[in-house]
Design a protein around this motif. Structure first.
Motif, mmCIF file in Angstrom:
data_model
loop_
_atom_site.group_PDB
_atom_site.id
_atom_site.type_symbol
_atom_site.label_atom_id
_atom_site.label_comp_id
_atom_site.label_asym_id
_atom_site.label_seq_id
_atom_site.Cartn_x
_atom_site.Cartn_y
_atom_site.Cartn_z
ATOM 1 N N VAL A 120 39.783 27.787 41.315
ATOM 2 C CA VAL A 120 41.078 27.360 40.793
ATOM 3 C C VAL A 120 41.970 26.917 41.948
ATOM 4 N N PHE A 121 42.440 25.675 41.859
ATOM 5 C CA PHE A 121 43.408 25.124 42.811
ATOM 6 C C PHE A 121 42.968 25.271 44.264
ATOM 7 N N GLY A 122 41.690 25.377 44.507
ATOM 8 C CA GLY A 122 41.198 25.501 45.868
ATOM 9 C C GLY A 122 41.363 26.876 46.483
ATOM 10 N N VAL A 123 42.031 27.800 45.801
ATOM 11 C CA VAL A 123 42.207 29.158 46.329
ATOM 12 C C VAL A 123 40.890 29.909 46.266
ATOM 13 N N PHE A 124 40.191 29.756 45.139
ATOM 14 C CA PHE A 124 38.859 30.337 44.968
ATOM 15 C C PHE A 124 37.865 29.188 44.876
ATOM 16 N N ASP A 125 36.886 29.179 45.772
ATOM 17 C CA ASP A 125 35.885 28.119 45.741
ATOM 18 C C ASP A 125 34.859 28.341 44.641
ATOM 19 N N ASN A 126 34.646 29.591 44.293
ATOM 20 C CA ASN A 126 33.641 29.930 43.292
ATOM 21 C C ASN A 126 34.272 30.742 42.168
ATOM 22 N N GLY A 127 33.516 30.859 41.078
ATOM 23 C CA GLY A 127 33.977 31.663 39.964
ATOM 24 C C GLY A 127 33.826 33.148 40.256
ATOM 25 N N ILE A 128 34.211 33.952 39.307
ATOM 26 C CA ILE A 128 34.142 35.403 39.491
ATOM 27 C C ILE A 128 33.206 36.052 38.467
ATOM 28 N N GLY A 129 32.338 35.239 37.879
ATOM 29 C CA GLY A 129 31.312 35.772 36.997
ATOM 30 C C GLY A 129 31.877 36.437 35.757
ATOM 31 N N PHE A 130 31.255 37.538 35.359
ATOM 32 C CA PHE A 130 31.640 38.184 34.102
ATOM 33 C C PHE A 130 33.050 38.758 34.142
ATOM 34 N N TRP A 131 33.635 38.888 35.344
ATOM 35 C CA TRP A 131 35.010 39.366 35.433
ATOM 36 C C TRP A 131 35.979 38.382 34.773
ATOM 37 N N ALA A 132 35.639 37.104 34.773
ATOM 38 C CA ALA A 132 36.531 36.092 34.200
ATOM 39 C C ALA A 132 36.760 36.315 32.704
ATOM 40 N N PRO A 133 35.704 36.357 31.879
ATOM 41 C CA PRO A 133 35.973 36.622 30.453
ATOM 42 C C PRO A 133 36.543 38.006 30.198
ATOM 43 N N LEU A 134 36.200 38.976 31.043
ATOM 44 C CA LEU A 134 36.733 40.321 30.856
ATOM 45 C C LEU A 134 38.243 40.345 31.072
ATOM 46 N N ILE A 135 38.702 39.691 32.131
ATOM 47 C CA ILE A 135 40.144 39.642 32.402
ATOM 48 C C ILE A 135 40.869 38.848 31.323
ATOM 49 N N VAL A 136 40.224 37.791 30.837
ATOM 50 C CA VAL A 136 40.813 37.011 29.752
ATOM 51 C C VAL A 136 41.044 37.885 28.525
ATOM 52 N N VAL A 137 40.070 38.717 28.210
ATOM 53 C CA VAL A 137 40.203 39.616 27.071
ATOM 54 C C VAL A 137 41.392 40.570 27.269
ATOM 55 N N VAL A 138 41.548 41.107 28.486
ATOM 56 C CA VAL A 138 42.656 42.017 28.773
ATOM 57 C C VAL A 138 44.001 41.291 28.621
ATOM 58 N N MET A 139 44.094 40.087 29.177
ATOM 59 C CA MET A 139 45.335 39.318 29.066
ATOM 60 C C MET A 139 45.624 38.958 27.616
ATOM 61 N N ARG A 140 44.566 38.646 26.875
ATOM 62 C CA ARG A 140 44.742 38.310 25.469
ATOM 63 C C ARG A 140 45.225 39.535 24.678
ATOM 64 N N PHE A 141 44.719 40.692 25.035
ATOM 65 C CA PHE A 141 45.168 41.927 24.392
ATOM 66 C C PHE A 141 46.660 42.137 24.654
ATOM 67 N N LEU A 142 47.093 41.914 25.893
ATOM 68 C CA LEU A 142 48.513 42.073 26.218
ATOM 69 C C LEU A 142 49.365 41.051 25.467
ATOM 70 N N GLN A 143 48.845 39.834 25.301
ATOM 71 C CA GLN A 143 49.562 38.848 24.505
ATOM 72 C C GLN A 143 49.766 39.347 23.079
ATOM 73 N N GLY A 144 48.695 39.871 22.496
ATOM 74 C CA GLY A 144 48.806 40.385 21.138
ATOM 75 C C GLY A 144 49.746 41.566 21.040
ATOM 76 N N LEU A 145 49.702 42.434 22.044
ATOM 77 C CA LEU A 145 50.587 43.590 22.074
ATOM 78 C C LEU A 145 52.047 43.146 22.052
ATOM 79 N N ALA A 146 52.363 42.146 22.884
ATOM 80 C CA ALA A 146 53.738 41.662 22.968
ATOM 81 C C ALA A 146 54.170 40.972 21.681
ATOM 82 N N LEU A 147 53.300 40.117 21.132
ATOM 83 C CA LEU A 147 53.672 39.398 19.925
ATOM 84 C C LEU A 147 53.772 40.338 18.733
#
Length: 463
Positions: A120-147
Motif C-alpha cells: 500500500v502506497f509504497g510503505v509495504f512492498d508485500n502483502g501481510i497474508g492471512f492477517w489482511a482479511p483478519l484485520i478487515v474482519v476486526v475493523m468491520r466488527f468495529l464499524q458495526g458496533l459503532a453503527l
C-alpha cells in the motif's frame, strides 16, 4: 402508565432554528456513519475479492467478501446494547460522539491496510497474508458496533426534540443519511475509478483506498457539529426525575427485554426487509452488475448516484406523509409492493439492459425509502424513555442481522449456481413476513414520548 412529570420540557417551545440545528447534526452524523459503512460495501463488491481473497475462485471470493460484510450486522445488536446503555444513562449526545469516532477511525485504518499479497502506497512492498482479511474482519466488527449505537441515538436526537405531530418530519433528517451516504460513497468510488482508470491496476493498488481515507475529513466536520448540539429535553427531564426520586440504578438492556421483549422481536422482524432491500440495491446489485451482467464499474457507480437522489426524495415524502396517516400504513404499503417487486426484479435485470439495471436499482432503493422514512419515528415512539435508546436500537439492528447480513450471503451462493429469480423469491418471502409483523405492531404516531407510551401499546402487539 406513569403520569408525565411537571418539569418536562414542552417541545412546542423549542424554536425552529434549534430544531433545524438538531436535524442538521443528526443528518451529518448518520451520513458520515453510513458513508463509512457503505464504502466498505461498495469495496466488498468491487475490489475486496481480489485484494483480500485472491487465492480462491471469483465466486468464492465474492462470497467471502460478503461474509466479512455481514460481520458488521452481527456486531450491530451488540453496539445497540453497549451504546444504548450509555445513551440511556449519560445521554444521547455524548454517546453519539463516541460512535462517530469509532466508525471513522475504523474506516480510515482499512484504507491503509495492505492486502493479502499486495502493499500500500509504497510503505509495504508485500502483502501481510492471512492477517489482511483478519484485520478487515476486526475493523468491520468495529464499524458495526459503532453503527449499532448510532442509528438509535440519531433518531432519538430528533424525535425527542420534535413536537408530537411533527416527529415524522423531524425523522427525515437521520433517515436521509443513507441516501446522502450512498451518493457520496458511489461518487467517491466513481471519481477514483475515472481518475485512475476503470480496470487499471492503479485502482486495485490505491484508488479504492481514497474513499476510506477521505472519511477522516468527514469525521472532523461531524464531530464539530455534534459537539455544538445540546442534550435532548426529554432525556434531561428524565435525568432530573431519576435524580430527584433517587431511583434504583438498573440496566436499560435488562429493562427493555423484561418489559418490551415482544415489541423488540416483532419490530426486528418488521425492520428486516428495510435492510434486505437496501443492501440488495446498494451492494448486491453492484456485484451482480459487474460480475454477472459485465457492466463497467463507472456505469454502475453512476447509476447508484442517480438512484440515491431518488431515494432521498422518496424517504422524505414518506416520513412526512406518515405524520398524517400513521407509520404502519406507509410501511405496510411499502412491504406489500416489495413482495411483488422482488419477483419482478431479477427477470428485469437479466435482460442485460443498462436502463433496466438503472430502473431495478432505483425502484429497489425507493421501496426501501418508503419503509425506512417512517421507521425513524416509529421505533423511538414505541419505547419508554428510560430504555428508549436501547430498545429502538436493538429492534432496528436485530432487523439488520435478519435482513442485512443473511440475504446478501445467501444471494451470492444462489447466483453462483442458480437463476437470479430465486434471490427474488427469498426477498419476497422475507417481505411477506415483515408485512405481517408490521400489521401486528400498534400505531405510534399519537404516542407522547414523555409519558412512556409503550405500556399501553404492549397489548396490541400481544394480540
Amino acid at each position: 402508565m406513569n403520569p408525565p412529570s411537571s418539569n418536562l420540557a414542552a417541545p412546542e417551545k423549542i424554536t425552529d432554528r434549534r430544531l433545524r440545528k438538531v436535524g442538521g447534526a443528526s443528518l451529518i452524523g448518520t451520513t458520515i456513519e453510513y458513508y463509512d459503512f457503505f464504502v466498505y460495501g461498495t469495496a466488498a463488491a468491487l475490489v475486496f475479492p481480489k485484494i483480500f481473497f485472491p487465492d480462491v475462485s471469483p465466486a468464492m471470493g465474492t462470497m467471502a467478501s460478503f461474509a466479512t460484510f455481514g460481520v458488521a450486522f452481527f456486531a450491530r445488536p451488540v453496539g445497540s446494547i453497549l451504546f444504548g446503555h450509555f445513551g440511556d444513562k449519560i445521554g444521547r449526545k455524548r454517546t453519539l460522539v463516541w460512535t462517530l469516532l469509532i466508525m471513522g477511525l475504523s474506516t480510515v485504518l482499512i484504507g491503509f491496510l495492505p492486502g493479502f499479497d499486495t502493499g500500500v502506497f509504497g510503505v509495504f512492498d508485500n502483502g501481510i497474508g492471512f492477517w489482511a482479511p483478519l484485520i478487515v474482519v476486526v475493523m468491520r466488527f468495529l464499524q458495526g458496533l459503532a453503527l449499532g449505537g448510532e442509528w438509535a441515538g440519531a433518531t432519538l436526537l430528533t424525535a425527542e426534540y420534535a413536537p408530537k405531530n411533527q416527529r415524522g418530519r423531524m425523522a427525515v433528517y437521520p433517515q436521509l443519511g443513507p441516501a446522502c451516504a450512498f451518493f457520496l460513497a458511489s461518487g467517491t468510488f466513481f471519481l477514483a475509478s475515472i481518475t485512475v482508470g476503470d480496470t487499471s491496476e492503479a485502482f486495485l493498488n490505491f484508488g479504492w483506498r481514497l474513499p476510506f481515507i477521505t472519511s477522516l475529513l468527514l469525521v472532523m466536520v461531524g464531530l464539530y457539529i455534534r459537539l455544538s448540539v445540546d442534550e435532548t429535553p426529554v432525556f434531561e427531564a428524565h435525568k432530573r426525575n431519576r435524580e430527584r426520586q433517587a431511583a434504583e440504578v438498573t440496566l436499560p438492556f435488562a429493562d427493555a427485554i423484561r418489559v418490551q421483549w415482544k415489541q423488540i422481536l416483532i419490530s426486528g422482524l418488521a425492520m428486516s426487509t428495510v435492510f434486505s432491500m437496501f443492501y440488495t440495491g446498494a451492494t448486491f446489485m453492484t456485484s451482480y452488475g459487474t460480475s454477472k451482467l459485465e457492466f463497467t464499474r463507472t456505469m454502475i457507480l453512476g447509476f447508484g448516484m442517480i438512484a440515491s437522489v431518488v431515494l432521498g426524495i422518496v424517504t422524505a415524502l414518506a416520513a412526512i406523509y406518515s405524520d398524517k396517516v400513521g407509520r404502519k400504513k406507509v410501511i405496510a404499503g411499502a412491504y406489500a409492493l416489495t413482495v411483488v417487486w422482488s419477483l419482478a426484479m431479477f427477470p428485469l435485470l437479466d435482460t442485460g439492459s443498462p436502463i433496466a439495471f438503472l430502473i431495478a436499482v432505483t425502484v429497489t432503493l425507493s421501496v426501501y425509502g418508503v419503509a425506512n422514512g417512517p421507521a425513524g419515528a416509529l421505533l423511538p415512539e414505541m419505547f419508554q424513555s428510560r430504555f428508549r435508546y436501547t430498545g429502538a436500537g436493538l429492534s432496528y439492528n436485530l432487523g439488520g442481522i435478519i435482513g442485512g447480513a443473511i440475504p446478501p450471503i445467501l444471494a451470492s451462493q444462489i447466483v453462483a449456481s442458480h437463476d437470479g429469480i430465486w434471490v427474488g423469491v427469498l426477498l419476497a418471502a422475507l417481505s411477506a413476513v415483515s408485512l405481517l409483523c408490521v400489521l401486528a405492531l400498534p400505531e405510534t404516531k399519537n404516542n407522547v414520548l414523555e409519558e412512556a407510551p409503550a405500556t399501553k401499546a404492549a397489548p396490541a402487539v400481544t394480540a
